[in-house]
Design an enzyme around this catalytic site. Structure first.
Site, short mmCIF file in Angstrom:
data_model
loop_
_atom_site.label_atom_id
_atom_site.label_comp_id
_atom_site.label_asym_id
_atom_site.label_seq_id
_atom_site.Cartn_x
_atom_site.Cartn_y
_atom_site.Cartn_z
N GLU A 1 0.85 -1.20 0.00
CA GLU A 1 0.00 0.00 0.00
C GLU A 1 0.88 1.26 0.00
O GLU A 1 0.59 2.23 -0.70
CB GLU A 1 -0.90 -0.04 1.25
N GLU B 1 1.81 6.27 -7.17
CA GLU B 1 0.76 7.23 -7.55
C GLU B 1 1.31 8.66 -7.52
O GLU B 1 1.06 9.45 -8.44
CB GLU B 1 -0.41 7.14 -6.56
N1 LIG Z 1 -2.79 10.33 -15.45
C1 LIG Z 1 -3.53 9.24 -15.65
N2 LIG Z 1 -3.59 8.70 -16.88
C2 LIG Z 1 -4.34 7.60 -17.12
N3 LIG Z 1 -5.10 6.97 -16.19
C3 LIG Z 1 -5.08 7.46 -14.94
C4 LIG Z 1 -4.31 8.63 -14.60
N4 LIG Z 1 -4.50 8.88 -13.28
C5 LIG Z 1 -5.34 7.95 -12.83
N5 LIG Z 1 -5.70 7.08 -13.82
C6 LIG Z 1 -6.62 5.93 -13.69
O1 LIG Z 1 -7.48 6.17 -12.61
C7 LIG Z 1 -7.31 5.16 -11.60
C8 LIG Z 1 -7.43 5.79 -10.24
O2 LIG Z 1 -6.36 6.69 -10.08
P1 LIG Z 1 -6.04 7.38 -8.69
O3 LIG Z 1 -4.84 8.21 -8.84
O4 LIG Z 1 -7.27 8.03 -8.17
O5 LIG Z 1 -5.72 6.13 -7.80
P2 LIG Z 1 -6.50 5.75 -6.48
O6 LIG Z 1 -7.94 5.55 -6.77
O7 LIG Z 1 -6.11 6.73 -5.44
O8 LIG Z 1 -5.88 4.33 -6.25
P3 LIG Z 1 -5.87 3.57 -4.88
O9 LIG Z 1 -7.31 3.34 -4.53
O10 LIG Z 1 -5.09 2.34 -5.19
O11 LIG Z 1 -5.14 4.48 -3.91
C9 LIG Z 1 -5.95 4.52 -11.88
O12 LIG Z 1 -5.90 3.18 -11.43
C10 LIG Z 1 -5.88 4.63 -13.40
O13 LIG Z 1 -6.59 3.56 -14.02
#
Ligand SMILES: Nc1ncnc2c1ncn2[C@@H]1O[C@H](COP(=O)(O)OP(=O)(O)OP(=O)(O)O)[C@@H](O)[C@H]1O
Length: 153
Positions: A92, A99
């Site tokens: 995690e 990220e």
């Molecule tokens: N810059 C980007 N370009 C393409 N796809 C993206 C981008 N940023 C996010 N995504 C897509 O959106 C999803 C969610 O991104 P986010 O940064 O919100 O992660 P998160 O939901 O915080 O993940 P986690 O729940 O694991 O912490 C990613 O898994 C990806 O599929």
């Protein structure tokens, strides 16, 4: 007259740069071991405060260890559960780091490689969580059933 097959383009020659003991590119390098621990703790604290999944994993992990102690699991069984919980929390933290680096690199623009990086990082957390759940289930459930059976009779 047959033509010779075209040669693949030559790669530019790469110069071997000797490794330097200093990290010139770093904005700041932790001067002491204690400072390194402090920065690592700041990372844990950041993940706990900002990542809902990290909080959930800490909570579920504490319940699993607590249940293991309550159900008198052996030290080795508790250690195995502890290892799997540690692996999930470490995944995690790496997911949060990836990220952040992706966001720093592509900002708010869409990029297919950013998607792959984030999706794979999230998948690593998922895979380790499923493994941890299976391990905890295999070790805790038989003892729990035994406990319930004894309590009912
Ligand atoms: N810059 C980007 N370009 C393409 N796809 C993206 C981008 N940023 C996010 N995504 C897509 O959106 C999803 C969610 O991104 P986010 O940064 O919100 O992660 P998160 O939901 O915080 O993940 P986690 O729940 O694991 O912490 C990613 O898994 C990806 O599929």
């Amino acid at each position: 007259m047959s033509e010779l097959p075209s040669q693949p383009p030559k790669r530019p020659s790469t110069k071997v740069v000797p490794l330097k003991p200093t990290r010139d590119l770093a904005w700041q390098v932790a001067p002491t071991l204690w400072t390194s621990f402090k920065y690592a703790w700041m990372g844990i604290s950041y993940a706990f405060q900002t990542q809902r999944n990290f909080k959930v994993h800490v909570f579920v992990g504490a319940i699993a260890i607590g249940s293991g102690v309550f159900l008198h699991l052996s030290v080795v069984e508790l250690a195995v559960i502890g290892l799997t919980i540690g692996a999930v929390l470490a995944m995690e933290l790496l997911n949060t780091a990836i990220e952040s680096v992706v966001d720093l690199t592509v900002k708010q623009s869409y990029h297919e490689l950013a998607k792959i990086a984030k999706d794979c990082a999230a998948a690593a957390v998922l895979v380790s969580s499923i493994a941890a759940l299976l391990v905890a289930g295999f070790l805790l459930l038989p003892k729990l059933f035994l406990f319930v059976e004894l309590a009912l009779h």
